[in-house]
Design a protein around this motif. Structure first.
Motif, PDB file in Angstrom:
ATOM      1  N   ARG A  28      20.629  48.816  32.336  1.00  0.00           N
ATOM      2  CA  ARG A  28      21.000  47.924  33.438  1.00  0.00           C
ATOM      3  C   ARG A  28      21.660  46.688  32.834  1.00  0.00           C
ATOM      4  N   VAL A  29      22.900  46.408  33.266  1.00  0.00           N
ATOM      5  CA  VAL A  29      23.630  45.244  32.798  1.00  0.00           C
ATOM      6  C   VAL A  29      23.881  44.356  34.014  1.00  0.00           C
ATOM      7  N   TYR A  30      23.268  43.183  34.010  1.00  0.00           N
ATOM      8  CA  TYR A  30      23.385  42.239  35.121  1.00  0.00           C
ATOM      9  C   TYR A  30      24.265  41.077  34.668  1.00  0.00           C
ATOM     10  N   VAL A  31      25.337  40.801  35.428  1.00  0.00           N
ATOM     11  CA  VAL A  31      26.328  39.802  35.035  1.00  0.00           C
ATOM     12  C   VAL A  31      26.419  38.732  36.122  1.00  0.00           C
ATOM     13  N   THR A  32      26.470  37.467  35.694  1.00  0.00           N
ATOM     14  CA  THR A  32      26.619  36.362  36.642  1.00  0.00           C
ATOM     15  C   THR A  32      27.780  35.471  36.236  1.00  0.00           C
ATOM     16  N   VAL A  33      28.311  34.778  37.250  1.00  0.00           N
ATOM     17  CA  VAL A  33      29.390  33.806  37.042  1.00  0.00           C
ATOM     18  C   VAL A  33      29.069  32.550  37.856  1.00  0.00           C
ATOM     19  N   PRO A  34      29.710  31.418  37.552  1.00  0.00           N
ATOM     20  CA  PRO A  34      29.487  30.199  38.333  1.00  0.00           C
ATOM     21  C   PRO A  34      29.981  30.357  39.778  1.00  0.00           C
ATOM     22  N   GLU A  35      29.478  29.486  40.640  1.00  0.00           N
ATOM     23  CA  GLU A  35      29.870  29.496  42.048  1.00  0.00           C
ATOM     24  C   GLU A  35      31.385  29.374  42.183  1.00  0.00           C
ATOM     25  N   GLY A  36      31.938  30.100  43.167  1.00  0.00           N
ATOM     26  CA  GLY A  36      33.382  30.074  43.401  1.00  0.00           C
ATOM     27  C   GLY A  36      34.133  31.120  42.607  1.00  0.00           C
ATOM     28  N   ASN A  37      33.400  31.920  41.829  1.00  0.00           N
ATOM     29  CA  ASN A  37      34.009  32.962  41.011  1.00  0.00           C
ATOM     30  C   ASN A  37      33.390  34.315  41.343  1.00  0.00           C
ATOM     31  N   ALA A  38      34.026  35.357  40.875  1.00  0.00           N
ATOM     32  CA  ALA A  38      33.521  36.717  41.022  1.00  0.00           C
ATOM     33  C   ALA A  38      33.793  37.460  39.711  1.00  0.00           C
ATOM     34  N   ILE A  39      33.504  38.755  39.716  1.00  0.00           N
ATOM     35  CA  ILE A  39      33.578  39.537  38.480  1.00  0.00           C
ATOM     36  C   ILE A  39      34.509  40.732  38.658  1.00  0.00           C
ATOM     37  N   GLU A  40      35.328  40.946  37.642  1.00  0.00           N
ATOM     38  CA  GLU A  40      36.185  42.128  37.558  1.00  0.00           C
ATOM     39  C   GLU A  40      35.625  42.991  36.435  1.00  0.00           C
ATOM     40  N   LEU A  41      35.511  44.285  36.676  1.00  0.00           N
ATOM     41  CA  LEU A  41      34.974  45.212  35.676  1.00  0.00           C
ATOM     42  C   LEU A  41      36.015  46.268  35.344  1.00  0.00           C
ATOM     43  N   SER A  42      36.241  46.453  34.049  1.00  0.00           N
ATOM     44  CA  SER A  42      37.135  47.531  33.605  1.00  0.00           C
ATOM     45  C   SER A  42      36.414  48.353  32.534  1.00  0.00           C
ATOM     46  N   PHE A  43      36.764  49.618  32.464  1.00  0.00           N
ATOM     47  CA  PHE A  43      36.144  50.542  31.508  1.00  0.00           C
ATOM     48  C   PHE A  43      37.174  50.975  30.477  1.00  0.00           C
ATOM     49  N   GLU A  44      36.695  51.259  29.272  1.00  0.00           N
ATOM     50  CA  GLU A  44      37.534  51.813  28.213  1.00  0.00           C
ATOM     51  C   GLU A  44      36.821  53.015  27.612  1.00  0.00           C
ATOM     52  N   ASN A  45      37.599  53.983  27.144  1.00  0.00           N
ATOM     53  CA  ASN A  45      37.068  55.166  26.459  1.00  0.00           C
ATOM     54  C   ASN A  45      35.941  55.823  27.252  1.00  0.00           C
ATOM     55  N   PHE A  46      36.159  56.036  28.547  1.00  0.00           N
ATOM     56  CA  PHE A  46      35.125  56.566  29.437  1.00  0.00           C
ATOM     57  C   PHE A  46      34.923  58.058  29.166  1.00  0.00           C
ATOM     58  N   ASN A  49      30.533  60.391  24.526  1.00  0.00           N
ATOM     59  CA  ASN A  49      30.583  59.122  23.807  1.00  0.00           C
ATOM     60  C   ASN A  49      30.158  57.905  24.617  1.00  0.00           C
ATOM     61  N   GLY A  50      30.112  58.007  25.942  1.00  0.00           N
ATOM     62  CA  GLY A  50      29.783  56.852  26.755  1.00  0.00           C
ATOM     63  C   GLY A  50      31.027  56.060  27.101  1.00  0.00           C
ATOM     64  N   PHE A  51      30.950  54.733  27.034  1.00  0.00           N
ATOM     65  CA  PHE A  51      32.080  53.891  27.412  1.00  0.00           C
ATOM     66  C   PHE A  51      31.830  52.450  26.992  1.00  0.00           C
ATOM     67  N   LYS A  52      32.884  51.675  27.115  1.00  0.00           N
ATOM     68  CA  LYS A  52      32.803  50.232  26.937  1.00  0.00           C
ATOM     69  C   LYS A  52      33.154  49.611  28.287  1.00  0.00           C
ATOM     70  N   ALA A  53      32.309  48.695  28.760  1.00  0.00           N
ATOM     71  CA  ALA A  53      32.541  47.998  30.027  1.00  0.00           C
ATOM     72  C   ALA A  53      32.874  46.548  29.714  1.00  0.00           C
ATOM     73  N   THR A  54      33.975  46.051  30.283  1.00  0.00           N
ATOM     74  CA  THR A  54      34.368  44.664  30.076  1.00  0.00           C
ATOM     75  C   THR A  54      34.323  43.934  31.414  1.00  0.00           C
ATOM     76  N   PHE A  55      33.559  42.842  31.440  1.00  0.00           N
ATOM     77  CA  PHE A  55      33.384  42.017  32.634  1.00  0.00           C
ATOM     78  C   PHE A  55      34.200  40.743  32.444  1.00  0.00           C
ATOM     79  N   THR A  56      35.019  40.402  33.458  1.00  0.00           N
ATOM     80  CA  THR A  56      35.878  39.229  33.369  1.00  0.00           C
ATOM     81  C   THR A  56      35.697  38.365  34.619  1.00  0.00           C
TER      82      THR A  56
END
Length: 187
Positions: free
Chosen positions: A57-75, A136-143
């Motif tokens: 479980r990967v839980y990601v937070t950002v400051p107020e007024g922002n949101a999160i974009e998620l992209s995957f690599e080598n899925f 192999n799984g994957f790499k998840a990048t949160f922006t």
């Protein structure tokens, strides 16, 4: 009656059990607007693969007024099961805490699309079942992404609704407990 039902039920060992030791929390900020998480893997007989029977479980937070974009690599995750619904190993993305507002379920070798959240938090859950896997799984990048005004207004409505819903359910929780106790006493 309960004994008869229990006799026909088989435990589903395939169902993933939440493991709180495999939780990761990421906080994105202006100083660190992007962070990545990679599925843990091992090398076995020369093959790199993730482990069976895992719950991450990967839980990601950002400051107020922002949101999160998620992209995957080598899925590279086990393919769909018989029902074509990612019933084996699966990556599940939630807009907020896990269990609420599911944004998508992903498995197989096709890289999922970029996923845009609308809240200050996002959860990625990756579950593997008991099968021997050679993936192999994957790499998840949160922006971190700045939200526009209409999305911010809509989020305020949703947050107010969630708070109201929680208040109502907590206020009526005694009824649920009472009904469960009556069922136990009946059987």
């Amino acid at each position: 009656v309960a004994g008869k039902i229990a006799a026909f039920e088989e435990p589903d060992d395939r169902i993933w059990v939440e493991d709180t030791t495999s939780q990761t929390s990421l906080t994105l900020s202006d100083a660190s607007p992007s962070q990545s998480w990679t599925v843990p893997t091992i090398v076995d007989d020369g093959l790199t693969q993730y482990l069976p029977n895992q719950y991450y479980r990967v839980y990601v937070t950002v400051p107020e007024g922002n949101a999160i974009e998620l992209s995957f690599e080598n899925f590279d995750v086990e393919e769909d099961g018989i029902e074509n619904e990612c019933e084996n190993d699966v990556a599940i993305v939630f807009n907020g805490p896990d269990g609420n507002y599911e944004l998508g379920r992903y498995c197989g070798i096709n890289e999922p699309p970029v996923i845009f959240g609308t809240r200050q938090d996002m959860t990625l859950v990756f579950k593997t079942n008991e099968n021997d896997v050679n993936h192999n799984g994957f790499k998840a990048t949160f922006t971190m992404k700045v939200l526009d005004e209409p999305t911010l207004a809509w989020n305020n409505i949703l947050n107010t609704f969630d708070e109201l819903k929680s208040t109502i359910f907590e206020g009526h929780d005694h009824k649920r407990t009472h009904i469960q106790n009556k069922k136990v006493n009946r059987f």
